[in-house]
Motif scaffolding. Structure first.
Motif, PDB file in Angstrom:
ATOM      1  N   ARG A   1       8.910 -14.001  10.616  1.00 37.97           N
ATOM      2  CA  ARG A   1       7.583 -13.476  10.485  1.00 37.97           C
ATOM      3  C   ARG A   1       7.304 -11.774  10.096  1.00 37.97           C
ATOM      4  NH1 ARG A   1       4.931 -12.898  15.150  1.00 37.97           N
ATOM      5  NH2 ARG A   1       6.771 -12.948  16.322  1.00 37.97           N
ATOM      6  N   ILE A   2       8.628 -11.446  10.104  1.00 45.27           N
ATOM      7  CA  ILE A   2       8.673  -9.859   9.844  1.00 45.27           C
ATOM      8  C   ILE A   2       9.226  -9.617   8.441  1.00 45.27           C
ATOM      9  CG2 ILE A   2       9.855  -7.699  10.524  1.00 45.27           C
ATOM     10  CD1 ILE A   2      10.096  -8.991  13.204  1.00 45.27           C
ATOM     11  N   ALA A   3       8.483  -8.714   7.730  1.00 45.18           N
ATOM     12  CA  ALA A   3       8.857  -8.032   6.530  1.00 45.18           C
ATOM     13  C   ALA A   3       8.800  -6.643   6.161  1.00 45.18           C
ATOM     14  CB  ALA A   3       8.263  -8.883   5.262  1.00 45.18           C
ATOM     15  N   VAL A   4       9.729  -5.985   5.350  1.00 43.20           N
ATOM     16  CA  VAL A   4       9.743  -4.686   5.153  1.00 43.20           C
ATOM     17  C   VAL A   4       9.625  -4.481   3.643  1.00 43.20           C
ATOM     18  CG1 VAL A   4      12.130  -4.631   5.471  1.00 43.20           C
ATOM     19  CG2 VAL A   4      10.971  -2.569   5.582  1.00 43.20           C
ATOM     20  N   THR A   5       8.675  -3.480   3.107  1.00 43.05           N
ATOM     21  CA  THR A   5       8.850  -3.285   1.843  1.00 43.05           C
ATOM     22  C   THR A   5       8.953  -1.986   1.763  1.00 43.05           C
ATOM     23  OG1 THR A   5       6.415  -2.804   1.852  1.00 43.05           O
ATOM     24  CG2 THR A   5       7.033  -4.991   1.148  1.00 43.05           C
ATOM     25  N   LEU A   6       9.452  -1.557   0.581  1.00 41.47           N
ATOM     26  CA  LEU A   6      10.028  -0.070   0.372  1.00 41.47           C
ATOM     27  C   LEU A   6       9.797   0.088  -1.158  1.00 41.47           C
ATOM     28  CD1 LEU A   6      11.809   2.469   0.939  1.00 41.47           C
ATOM     29  CD2 LEU A   6      13.792   1.347  -0.026  1.00 41.47           C
ATOM     30  N   ASN A   7       9.072   1.418  -1.337  1.00 43.98           N
ATOM     31  CA  ASN A   7       8.667   1.922  -2.710  1.00 43.98           C
ATOM     32  C   ASN A   7       9.386   3.091  -2.778  1.00 43.98           C
ATOM     33  OD1 ASN A   7       7.460   3.583  -4.735  1.00 43.98           O
ATOM     34  ND2 ASN A   7       5.745   2.353  -4.660  1.00 43.98           N
ATOM     35  N   LYS A   8      10.700   3.364  -3.279  1.00 48.05           N
ATOM     36  CA  LYS A   8      11.494   4.413  -3.351  1.00 48.05           C
ATOM     37  C   LYS A   8      10.594   5.617  -4.189  1.00 48.05           C
ATOM     38  CE  LYS A   8      15.234   5.586  -3.352  1.00 48.05           C
ATOM     39  NZ  LYS A   8      16.323   6.213  -2.129  1.00 48.05           N
ATOM     40  N   THR A   9       9.954   5.360  -5.192  1.00 48.46           N
ATOM     41  CA  THR A   9       9.219   6.189  -5.978  1.00 48.46           C
ATOM     42  C   THR A   9       8.294   7.073  -5.302  1.00 48.46           C
ATOM     43  OG1 THR A   9       9.576   4.915  -7.853  1.00 48.46           O
ATOM     44  CG2 THR A   9       7.987   6.523  -8.186  1.00 48.46           C
ATOM     45  N   ALA A  10       7.472   6.367  -4.427  1.00 49.35           N
ATOM     46  CA  ALA A  10       6.445   6.977  -3.519  1.00 49.35           C
ATOM     47  C   ALA A  10       7.043   7.448  -2.374  1.00 49.35           C
ATOM     48  CB  ALA A  10       5.284   5.979  -3.388  1.00 49.35           C
ATOM     49  N   LYS A  11       8.039   7.129  -1.866  1.00 53.39           N
ATOM     50  CA  LYS A  11       8.720   7.392  -0.761  1.00 53.39           C
ATOM     51  C   LYS A  11       7.838   6.939   0.603  1.00 53.39           C
ATOM     52  CE  LYS A  11       9.866  11.904  -2.009  1.00 53.39           C
ATOM     53  NZ  LYS A  11      10.299  13.180  -1.922  1.00 53.39           N
ATOM     54  N   HIS A  12       7.645   5.628   0.538  1.00 53.73           N
ATOM     55  CA  HIS A  12       7.258   4.985   1.610  1.00 53.73           C
ATOM     56  C   HIS A  12       7.443   3.550   1.914  1.00 53.73           C
ATOM     57  CE1 HIS A  12       4.197   2.483  -0.506  1.00 53.73           C
ATOM     58  NE2 HIS A  12       3.726   3.680  -1.129  1.00 53.73           N
ATOM     59  N   PHE A  13       7.610   3.281   3.156  1.00 52.98           N
ATOM     60  CA  PHE A  13       7.872   1.812   3.416  1.00 52.98           C
ATOM     61  C   PHE A  13       7.056   1.360   4.815  1.00 52.98           C
ATOM     62  CE2 PHE A  13      10.711   3.061   7.159  1.00 52.98           C
ATOM     63  CZ  PHE A  13      10.658   4.336   7.244  1.00 52.98           C
ATOM     64  N   SER A  14       6.924   0.018   4.762  1.00 53.19           N
ATOM     65  CA  SER A  14       6.101  -0.418   5.425  1.00 53.19           C
ATOM     66  C   SER A  14       6.494  -1.896   6.234  1.00 53.19           C
ATOM     67  CB  SER A  14       4.590  -1.053   4.749  1.00 53.19           C
ATOM     68  OG  SER A  14       4.198  -0.278   4.074  1.00 53.19           O
ATOM     69  N   LEU A  15       6.207  -1.926   7.275  1.00 55.81           N
ATOM     70  CA  LEU A  15       6.555  -3.225   8.062  1.00 55.81           C
ATOM     71  C   LEU A  15       5.252  -4.146   8.232  1.00 55.81           C
ATOM     72  CD1 LEU A  15       8.535  -4.484  10.208  1.00 55.81           C
ATOM     73  CD2 LEU A  15       7.350  -3.381  11.954  1.00 55.81           C
ATOM     74  N   HIS A  16       5.354  -5.570   7.971  1.00 56.17           N
ATOM     75  CA  HIS A  16       4.541  -6.453   8.077  1.00 56.17           C
ATOM     76  C   HIS A  16       4.842  -7.524   8.959  1.00 56.17           C
ATOM     77  CE1 HIS A  16       2.933  -5.009   3.881  1.00 56.17           C
ATOM     78  NE2 HIS A  16       4.087  -4.512   3.895  1.00 56.17           N
ATOM     79  N   ILE A  17       4.095  -7.780   9.954  1.00 57.48           N
ATOM     80  CA  ILE A  17       4.237  -8.813  11.031  1.00 57.48           C
ATOM     81  C   ILE A  17       3.083  -9.524  10.746  1.00 57.48           C
ATOM     82  CG2 ILE A  17       4.620  -9.565  13.408  1.00 57.48           C
ATOM     83  CD1 ILE A  17       5.327  -6.495  13.729  1.00 57.48           C
ATOM     84  N   THR A  18       3.477 -10.863  10.552  1.00 56.10           N
ATOM     85  CA  THR A  18       2.525 -12.049  10.451  1.00 56.10           C
ATOM     86  C   THR A  18       2.393 -12.963  11.557  1.00 56.10           C
ATOM     87  OG1 THR A  18       4.003 -13.397   9.128  1.00 56.10           O
ATOM     88  CG2 THR A  18       2.686 -12.152   7.920  1.00 56.10           C
ATOM     89  N   GLU A  19       1.264 -13.675  11.669  1.00 50.87           N
ATOM     90  CA  GLU A  19       1.012 -14.489  12.944  1.00 50.87           C
ATOM     91  C   GLU A  19       1.505 -13.779  14.326  1.00 50.87           C
ATOM     92  OE1 GLU A  19       2.665 -18.144   9.820  1.00 50.87           O
ATOM     93  OE2 GLU A  19       3.134 -18.326  11.872  1.00 50.87           O
ATOM     94  N   THR A  20       0.773 -12.700  14.427  1.00 50.54           N
ATOM     95  CA  THR A  20       1.437 -11.968  15.621  1.00 50.54           C
ATOM     96  C   THR A  20       1.201 -12.891  16.958  1.00 50.54           C
ATOM     97  OG1 THR A  20      -0.772 -10.958  15.904  1.00 50.54           O
ATOM     98  CG2 THR A  20       1.146  -9.661  14.803  1.00 50.54           C
ATOM     99  N   LYS A  21       2.015 -12.504  18.068  1.00 47.67           N
ATOM    100  CA  LYS A  21       1.947 -13.002  19.134  1.00 47.67           C
ATOM    101  C   LYS A  21       1.762 -11.978  20.229  1.00 47.67           C
ATOM    102  CE  LYS A  21       5.102 -16.610  17.630  1.00 47.67           C
ATOM    103  NZ  LYS A  21       6.342 -17.371  17.646  1.00 47.67           N
ATOM    104  N   PRO A  22       1.364 -12.263  21.378  1.00 45.35           N
ATOM    105  CA  PRO A  22       1.449 -11.339  22.566  1.00 45.35           C
ATOM    106  C   PRO A  22       2.570 -10.802  22.543  1.00 45.35           C
ATOM    107  CG  PRO A  22      -0.097 -12.909  23.069  1.00 45.35           C
ATOM    108  CD  PRO A  22       0.640 -13.460  22.017  1.00 45.35           C
ATOM    109  N   GLU A  23       3.655 -11.473  22.690  1.00 49.87           N
ATOM    110  CA  GLU A  23       4.899 -10.646  23.031  1.00 49.87           C
ATOM    111  C   GLU A  23       5.596  -9.750  21.801  1.00 49.87           C
ATOM    112  OE1 GLU A  23       4.400 -14.001  22.809  1.00 49.87           O
ATOM    113  OE2 GLU A  23       5.832 -15.200  22.087  1.00 49.87           O
ATOM    114  N   ASP A  24       4.776  -9.642  20.733  1.00 49.49           N
ATOM    115  CA  ASP A  24       5.122  -8.807  19.973  1.00 49.49           C
ATOM    116  C   ASP A  24       4.568  -7.352  20.205  1.00 49.49           C
ATOM    117  OD1 ASP A  24       3.996 -10.850  17.017  1.00 49.49           O
ATOM    118  OD2 ASP A  24       6.185 -10.267  17.871  1.00 49.49           O
TER     119      ASP A  24
END
Lengths: 113, 114
Positions: free
Chosen positions: A61-84
């Motif tokens: 359920r977890i993914a990370v994307t990276l854009n080196k040109t723009a120098k930014h990265f993101s965390l994506h959590i899908t189907e979140t649960k309370p324990e997240d």
């Protein structure tokens, strides 16, 4: 030195929704970008990481994307649960010698049932 | 996986006394140890970097005479908070670095100075 900015500082979602946390970094030489989950009073736990030779990485359920040109990265959590629910930190460093990890300020994620 | 044992997990001390925090890498050798401090609802702030057998490198604004770091072996690093004051109350956490396991965090020490 490296400077890591993280947004948002707090994020509230309903169970089952997706959550996205974004970070930017300043040092173009940084090439290792881990994400940590920290529960109150506990140590940070590595949940996923990405290196600069990869644009995206996924683990269930977890993914990370990276854009080196723009120098930014993101965390994506899908189907979140309370324990997240926890505080999530992004970090950046120059790997290969394991130099200092510079952390973002953290995002408190609250997943409501 | 790699484990870093950190002790004590919590400690309460009186103002003016010193407190020693230990981080021990189990079953692996830590070439580098990072020491962080984390105030409530804030991020981890690097205090110092230590390498076995050499003097620690302190971040700007961190008093090296107050926060004594010893990295006497590849498996043990200690942080001593000398003459502690209430403003030193915080969560202190170490992170061992190794080629095989990358960054491994200790479980943290909650220091309360009264």
């Amino acid at each position: 030195g490296e400077n890591v900015e993280q947004h948002p500082s707090t994020l509230s979602v309903q169970e089952g929704d997706s959550a996205v946390i974004k970070c930017t970094y300043s040092d173009s030489a940084s090439n290792y970008f881990p994400w940590y989950k920290q529960e109150l009073g506990k140590r940070p736990q590595l949940i996923i990481d990405i290196r600069s030779n990869v644009g995206e990485k996924k683990d269930q359920r977890i993914a990370v994307t990276l854009n080196k040109t723009a120098k930014h990265f993101s965390l994506h959590i899908t189907e979140t649960k309370p324990e997240d629910s926890a505080v999530y930190f992004c970090a950046a460093s120059r790997a290969g010698g394991y130099s200092t990890l510079t952390f973002g300020k953290g995002t408190m994620l609250l997943v409501s049932p | 996986g790699a484990v870093v044992s950190q002790h004590p997990s919590w400690v309460i001390c009186k103002s003016g006394t010193s407190v020693k925090i230990e981080c021990r890498s189990l079953d692996f050798q830590a070439t580098t140890m990072f020491w962080y401090r984390q105030f409530p609802k804030q991020s981890l702030m690097l205090m110092a970097t230590s390498n076995e057998g050499s003097k620690a490198t302190y971040e700007q604004g961190v008093e090296k005479d107050k926060f004594l770091i010893n990295h006497a072996s590849l498996t043990l690093s200690t942080l001593t908070v000398t003459s502690a004051h209430p403003e030193d109350s915080s969560f202190y956490i170490c992170s061992a670095v190794s080629d095989n396991y990358g960054y491994t965090f200790g479980s943290g020490t909650r220091l309360t100075v009264v």
